[in-house]
Design an enzyme around this catalytic site. Structure first.
Site, PDB file in Angstrom:
ATOM      1  N   CYS A 167       3.795  -3.373   6.306  1.00 46.15           N
ATOM      2  CA  CYS A 167       5.046  -4.107   6.468  1.00 46.15           C
ATOM      3  C   CYS A 167       4.879  -5.555   5.983  1.00 46.15           C
ATOM      4  O   CYS A 167       3.793  -6.117   6.025  1.00 46.15           O
ATOM      5  CB  CYS A 167       5.528  -4.174   7.908  1.00 46.15           C
ATOM      6  SG  CYS A 167       5.607  -2.565   8.698  1.00 46.15           S
ATOM      7  N   ARG A 171       4.065  -4.093   0.384  1.00 45.13           N
ATOM      8  CA  ARG A 171       3.443  -3.841   1.688  1.00 45.13           C
ATOM      9  C   ARG A 171       4.109  -2.688   2.430  1.00 45.13           C
ATOM     10  O   ARG A 171       3.714  -2.354   3.552  1.00 45.13           O
ATOM     11  CB  ARG A 171       3.536  -5.094   2.558  1.00 45.13           C
ATOM     12  CG  ARG A 171       2.896  -6.308   1.937  1.00 45.13           C
ATOM     13  CD  ARG A 171       3.135  -7.527   2.799  1.00 45.13           C
ATOM     14  NE  ARG A 171       2.346  -7.460   3.997  1.00 45.13           N
ATOM     15  CZ  ARG A 171       1.111  -7.935   4.127  1.00 45.13           C
ATOM     16  NH1 ARG A 171       0.545  -8.531   3.115  1.00 45.13           N
ATOM     17  NH2 ARG A 171       0.466  -7.823   5.256  1.00 45.13           N
ATOM     18  N   TRP A 209       6.687  -0.235   6.466  1.00 47.06           N
ATOM     19  CA  TRP A 209       5.935   0.985   6.213  1.00 47.06           C
ATOM     20  C   TRP A 209       5.736   1.592   7.598  1.00 47.06           C
ATOM     21  O   TRP A 209       5.012   1.054   8.425  1.00 47.06           O
ATOM     22  CB  TRP A 209       4.590   0.675   5.564  1.00 47.06           C
ATOM     23  CG  TRP A 209       3.842   1.895   5.140  1.00 47.06           C
ATOM     24  CD1 TRP A 209       3.944   2.549   3.933  1.00 47.06           C
ATOM     25  CD2 TRP A 209       2.860   2.627   5.902  1.00 47.06           C
ATOM     26  NE1 TRP A 209       3.112   3.629   3.918  1.00 47.06           N
ATOM     27  CE2 TRP A 209       2.430   3.709   5.104  1.00 47.06           C
ATOM     28  CE3 TRP A 209       2.320   2.479   7.173  1.00 47.06           C
ATOM     29  CZ2 TRP A 209       1.483   4.623   5.533  1.00 47.06           C
ATOM     30  CZ3 TRP A 209       1.377   3.400   7.602  1.00 47.06           C
ATOM     31  CH2 TRP A 209       0.966   4.454   6.784  1.00 47.06           C
ATOM     32  N   ASN A 240       4.546  -7.254  11.916  1.00 42.10           N
ATOM     33  CA  ASN A 240       3.615  -6.529  11.051  1.00 42.10           C
ATOM     34  C   ASN A 240       2.350  -6.284  11.871  1.00 42.10           C
ATOM     35  O   ASN A 240       1.772  -7.245  12.374  1.00 42.10           O
ATOM     36  CB  ASN A 240       3.299  -7.367   9.809  1.00 42.10           C
ATOM     37  CG  ASN A 240       2.107  -6.844   9.026  1.00 42.10           C
ATOM     38  OD1 ASN A 240       1.319  -7.598   8.509  1.00 42.10           O
ATOM     39  ND2 ASN A 240       1.950  -5.556   8.936  1.00 42.10           N
ATOM     40  N   GLY A 241       1.985  -5.005  12.023  1.00 43.36           N
ATOM     41  CA  GLY A 241       0.797  -4.682  12.809  1.00 43.36           C
ATOM     42  C   GLY A 241       1.055  -3.457  13.656  1.00 43.36           C
ATOM     43  O   GLY A 241       2.043  -2.749  13.457  1.00 43.36           O
ATOM     44  N   GLU A 293     -11.839   8.359  -9.316  1.00 42.86           N
ATOM     45  CA  GLU A 293     -10.759   7.385  -9.450  1.00 42.86           C
ATOM     46  C   GLU A 293      -9.600   7.977 -10.270  1.00 42.86           C
ATOM     47  O   GLU A 293      -8.426   7.752  -9.952  1.00 42.86           O
ATOM     48  CB  GLU A 293     -11.305   6.101 -10.094  1.00 42.86           C
ATOM     49  CG  GLU A 293     -10.292   5.015 -10.381  1.00 42.86           C
ATOM     50  CD  GLU A 293      -9.502   4.525  -9.162  1.00 42.86           C
ATOM     51  OE1 GLU A 293      -9.832   4.894  -8.029  1.00 42.86           O
ATOM     52  OE2 GLU A 293      -8.519   3.801  -9.374  1.00 42.86           O
ATOM     53  N   LYS A 310      -5.695   8.298  -8.969  1.00 43.12           N
ATOM     54  CA  LYS A 310      -4.526   7.741  -9.669  1.00 43.12           C
ATOM     55  C   LYS A 310      -3.468   8.813  -9.870  1.00 43.12           C
ATOM     56  O   LYS A 310      -2.284   8.584  -9.656  1.00 43.12           O
ATOM     57  CB  LYS A 310      -4.914   7.183 -11.060  1.00 43.12           C
ATOM     58  CG  LYS A 310      -5.631   5.887 -11.103  1.00 43.12           C
ATOM     59  CD  LYS A 310      -4.836   4.695 -10.656  1.00 43.12           C
ATOM     60  CE  LYS A 310      -5.015   4.407  -9.213  1.00 43.12           C
ATOM     61  NZ  LYS A 310      -6.025   3.630  -8.683  1.00 43.12           N
ATOM     62  N   GLU A 316      -1.683   9.692  -6.575  1.00 40.71           N
ATOM     63  CA  GLU A 316      -0.868   8.581  -6.072  1.00 40.71           C
ATOM     64  C   GLU A 316       0.466   8.435  -6.791  1.00 40.71           C
ATOM     65  O   GLU A 316       1.506   8.343  -6.156  1.00 40.71           O
ATOM     66  CB  GLU A 316      -1.614   7.278  -6.363  1.00 40.71           C
ATOM     67  CG  GLU A 316      -2.272   6.631  -5.217  1.00 40.71           C
ATOM     68  CD  GLU A 316      -2.916   5.345  -5.668  1.00 40.71           C
ATOM     69  OE1 GLU A 316      -2.594   4.325  -5.100  1.00 40.71           O
ATOM     70  OE2 GLU A 316      -3.756   5.360  -6.606  1.00 40.71           O
ATOM     71  N   HIS A 371     -20.233  26.191  -6.286  1.00 40.34           N
ATOM     72  CA  HIS A 371     -20.515  26.301  -4.849  1.00 40.34           C
ATOM     73  C   HIS A 371     -19.241  26.425  -4.027  1.00 40.34           C
ATOM     74  O   HIS A 371     -19.267  26.194  -2.825  1.00 40.34           O
ATOM     75  CB  HIS A 371     -21.359  25.110  -4.399  1.00 40.34           C
ATOM     76  CG  HIS A 371     -22.664  25.043  -5.131  1.00 40.34           C
ATOM     77  ND1 HIS A 371     -23.706  25.887  -4.855  1.00 40.34           N
ATOM     78  CD2 HIS A 371     -23.049  24.279  -6.179  1.00 40.34           C
ATOM     79  CE1 HIS A 371     -24.710  25.615  -5.683  1.00 40.34           C
ATOM     80  NE2 HIS A 371     -24.330  24.650  -6.500  1.00 40.34           N
ATOM     81  N   LYS A 389       0.930  -1.343  -0.977  1.00 37.41           N
ATOM     82  CA  LYS A 389      -0.160  -1.960  -1.745  1.00 37.41           C
ATOM     83  C   LYS A 389      -1.266  -2.474  -0.832  1.00 37.41           C
ATOM     84  O   LYS A 389      -2.441  -2.351  -1.143  1.00 37.41           O
ATOM     85  CB  LYS A 389       0.430  -3.118  -2.567  1.00 37.41           C
ATOM     86  CG  LYS A 389      -0.562  -3.884  -3.390  1.00 37.41           C
ATOM     87  CD  LYS A 389      -0.859  -3.148  -4.656  1.00 37.41           C
ATOM     88  CE  LYS A 389      -1.923  -3.814  -5.497  1.00 37.41           C
ATOM     89  NZ  LYS A 389      -2.610  -2.808  -6.326  1.00 37.41           N
TER      90      LYS A 389
HETATM   91  C1  F6R Z   1      -5.298   2.998  -5.030  1.00 38.39           C
HETATM   92  C2  F6R Z   1      -5.218   1.852  -4.189  1.00 38.39           C
HETATM   93  C3  F6R Z   1      -5.800   1.932  -2.818  1.00 38.39           C
HETATM   94  C4  F6R Z   1      -6.592   0.653  -2.527  1.00 38.39           C
HETATM   95  C5  F6R Z   1      -7.104   0.652  -1.086  1.00 38.39           C
HETATM   96  C6  F6R Z   1      -7.965  -0.548  -0.792  1.00 38.39           C
HETATM   97  O1  F6R Z   1      -4.685   2.775  -6.253  1.00 38.39           O
HETATM   98  O2  F6R Z   1      -4.711   0.843  -4.569  1.00 38.39           O
HETATM   99  O3  F6R Z   1      -6.600   3.053  -2.662  1.00 38.39           O
HETATM  100  O4  F6R Z   1      -7.665   0.584  -3.414  1.00 38.39           O
HETATM  101  O5  F6R Z   1      -6.011   0.654  -0.215  1.00 38.39           O
HETATM  102  O6  F6R Z   1      -7.263  -1.738  -1.003  1.00 38.39           O
HETATM  103  P1  F6R Z   1      -8.008  -3.111  -1.216  1.00 38.39           P
HETATM  104  O7  F6R Z   1      -8.795  -3.007  -2.456  1.00 38.39           O
HETATM  105  O8  F6R Z   1      -6.902  -4.111  -1.298  1.00 38.39           O
HETATM  106  O9  F6R Z   1      -8.876  -3.304  -0.011  1.00 38.39           O
END
Ligand code: F6R
Length: 591
Positions: A2, A27, A73, A99-100, A468, A472, A475, A491, A586
């Site tokens: 949030c 957020r 969120w 927020n929290g 990774e 991506k 997501e 396996h 994010k």
């Molecule tokens: C994936 C992504 C998340 C962040 C994760 C950690 O694209 O963005 O998996 O990598 O939430 O976030 P940070 O790096 O901000 O601690």
């Protein structure tokens, strides 16, 4: 998660609150709301969905004296208008955004119910508003009611609070979730981070844990415990918090295409042409420690896995843990360990929890983050910035590459291996080449837009990159994607391969290329549909995309960029909201 904003004083509050919320949508963005006081009346509006929908229902010609707003969120209760913030206390004398997460909200709600309170939402936040009201009715002082509420609450919170009878005062309280105060001409602002405020001010206070107080148009009062604290504004360079799309359709592709510049900037910041310029004391600490333990989440965790592989030749024990797991099983805290906390945002709650555990035991930590002034950056023993610029798209792209290159440079500094800088320069060229050929990846993605499942397969460094790549794709494209080491398929996972199952294969490391090619053949024999990304030195003629060569230990950085484009273009072909995928945010500021 949030995002919260608030303001009091002489400014166009409607614009500040709504444009601020939009900037905080990274957020969380499942519902939004606003509350303001105009001509002594408190007005509340809330919607399910994005800030744009809220904007449609807030009249244009309002002139509030104080206001708060929230983008959510959902943690407790569905993402609907009822659960959206702001929440009001039973008698509507307090309106708050939060927020929290309040961990003890159930027992508190129980106590409130016993005193006749009932609830309009399923959130933990409404309890805070009612607690404030309850304590206010006893003490007759808002500040006292905030102090008492904080004593009762367990969990994390950054709250902006309006009190009905004070149309020129904005209260706040903070524990564990981020909160900043900004000062501008004739007004004071609050927000979860500097981004909403950068068009108004460059003077900020980072509100500390346990702080509470209030803002008037010209004054800040801060208390901690029952003691008044001297407010200290610090100047921050706000340029790094600005980003606009320019001619790009989405931040994700813009940020992918910023990668070459990001890597060049990173080198410039840590290498002066002859020597590495890392903090000497940090380098000595790393040289002498017996263990290096990386902690991170998501993309930053995958980048740390790569970094850990670089560090192994140092002859030290090198560990990598997912922050949310280690936080509940914090082994390895001895004087022999240096913890490296890797985080784009520097505000990830799980990692902040780890940092607190480390700090409480006088451990040594190095923060590797993209965000100056973030909690992780401020609380670590040493901190190193990534200089990747603001990353707006929820899916991390340029930060991953910056993190991996940073860790390669750090390893090089420990070993005095200047050649690494030249190796990374070649990465820049190879990525530029990928950018110039993104149309090839778009065509591959267009062919794959109908898939529901995908396997990403590689060995060694390529396996780390495929983790990774899979993240991506899931997501932003909502494709179920899993990464496996090539040798592991037999396996178990190979049972899932059916005719047409998409397998994205990665191969760049000559040491493992023949064994991974055998794995690809095993998948083809089961009629899997292989799309192989390789580098020139190990390419086969049927590979779908061949990148220019770089050193094998850096090749994942190049192939990951191709994977990022692949995920982007699959999402584009499916018409998905690329920069703000469903259910995500994010900055993950709740555990
Ligand atoms: C994936 C992504 C998340 C962040 C994760 C950690 O694209 O963005 O998996 O990598 O939430 O976030 P940070 O790096 O901000 O601690």
């Amino acid at each position: 998660m949030c995002g919260i904003v608030g303001g009091v004083g002489k400014l166009d509050l409607r614009t500040y609150l709504l444009s601020g919320l939009k900037k905080l949508e990274y957020r969380g963005y499942d519902s939004a709301g606003i509350c303001y006081t105009e001509s002594g009346k408190t007005i509340l509006s809330k919607v399910a969905g994005r800030v744009a929908s809220l904007e449609e229902i807030v009249p244009e010609n309002i002139h509030p004296t104080v206001g708060i707003a929230h983008t959510r969120w959902a943690t407790h209760g569905q993402p609907n208008a009822q659960n959206a913030h702001p929440h009001q206390s039973q008698r509507k004398i307090f309106s708050i955004v939060h927020n929290g997460v309040i961990e003890n909200f159930r027992p508190l709600a129980h106590q409130l119910k016993a005193r006749g309170y009932s609830f309009n939402s399923e959130t933990d936040t409404e309890v805070i508003a009612d607690m404030l009201e309850r304590f206010y009715l006893r003490s007759g002082s808002v500040i006292e009611s905030i102090a008492q509420t904080m004593e009762a609450l367990e969990g994390s919170y950054a709250c902006a609070i309006m009190f009905k009878d004070e149309p020129e005062r904005l209260y706040f309280m903070k524990k564990a979730s981020p909160l900043l105060i900004g000062m501008s001409d004739g007004c004071m602002l609050l927000a979860s981070d500097p981004v909403p405020m950068v068009d108004y001010t460059d003077r900020f206070i980072d509100v500390d844990d346990g702080d509470y107080g209030y803002l008037t148009p010209t004054q800040v009062k801060i208390f901690n415990g029952r003691v008044e604290i001297e407010p200290r504004f610090v100047h921050r360079n706000v340029d790094s918090f600005r980003s606009d799309l320019g001619d790009y359709p989405h931040y994700m592709i813009k940020e992918i295409e910023e990668i070459p510049g990001v890597v060049v900037r990173l080198i410039d910041n840590y290498f002066d042409g002859e020597h590495f310029t890392f903090n000497e004391s940090m380098i000595e600490t790393l040289r002498h420690t017996k263990k290096i333990h990386f902690l991170a989440c998501g993309t930053s965790y995958y980048a740390s896995k790569m970094g850990a592989k670089y560090f192994r030749p140092l002859g030290k024990e090198v560990l990598v843990s997912i922050a949310s797991e280690w936080a509940y099983d914090p082994y390895d805290i001895t004087g022999d360990t240096v913890f490296v906390l890797v985080s784009q945002s520097g505000e990830t709650a799980d990692l902040i929890r780890c940092q607190k555990i480390i700090n409480d035991r006088d451990g040594i930590s190095i923060a590797v983050t993209n965000t100056k002034g973030s909690t992780i950056e401020r609380k670590a023993t040493y901190s190193c910035l990534l200089y990747a610029g603001l990353e707006v798209a929820v899916a991390s792209t340029k930060s991953y590459v910056a993190q991996v290159c940073f860790l390669a440079l750090l390893f090089a500094a420990l070993e005095n291996e200047i050649g690494v800088v030249l190796d990374i320069d070649r990465v820049v060229d190879s990525i530029r080449n990928i950018i110039s050929r993104k149309g090839e990846i778009e065509a591959l993605a267009e062919d794959c837009k109908e898939v529901r499942d995908a396997f990403f397969v590689g060995r060694g460094y390529d396996y780390l990159a495929s983790m990774e790549g899979a993240l991506k794709l899931k997501e932003v494209s909502y494709v179920h994607a899993e990464a496996y080491p090539g040798g592991e398929l037999k396996h178990g996972p190979i049972a899932l391969i059916e005719p047409g199952t998409l397998v994205v294969g990665l191969v760049s490391d000559p040491e493992v290329s023949s064994s991974i090619r055998n794995n690809f053949e095993e998948l083809r024999a089961r009629k899997g549909r292989l799309v192989i990304f390789s580098t020139a030195a190990v390419a086969n003629e049927n590979d779908a995309f061949v990148a220019n060569d770089v050193k094998p230990y850096l090749a994942p950085n190049v192939l990951v960029v191709a994977m990022q484009y692949f995920a982007y273009y699959v999402a584009l072909a499916k018409g998905l909201p690329i920069d703000k995928p469903r259910n995500l945010a994010k900055s993950v500021t709740v555990e």
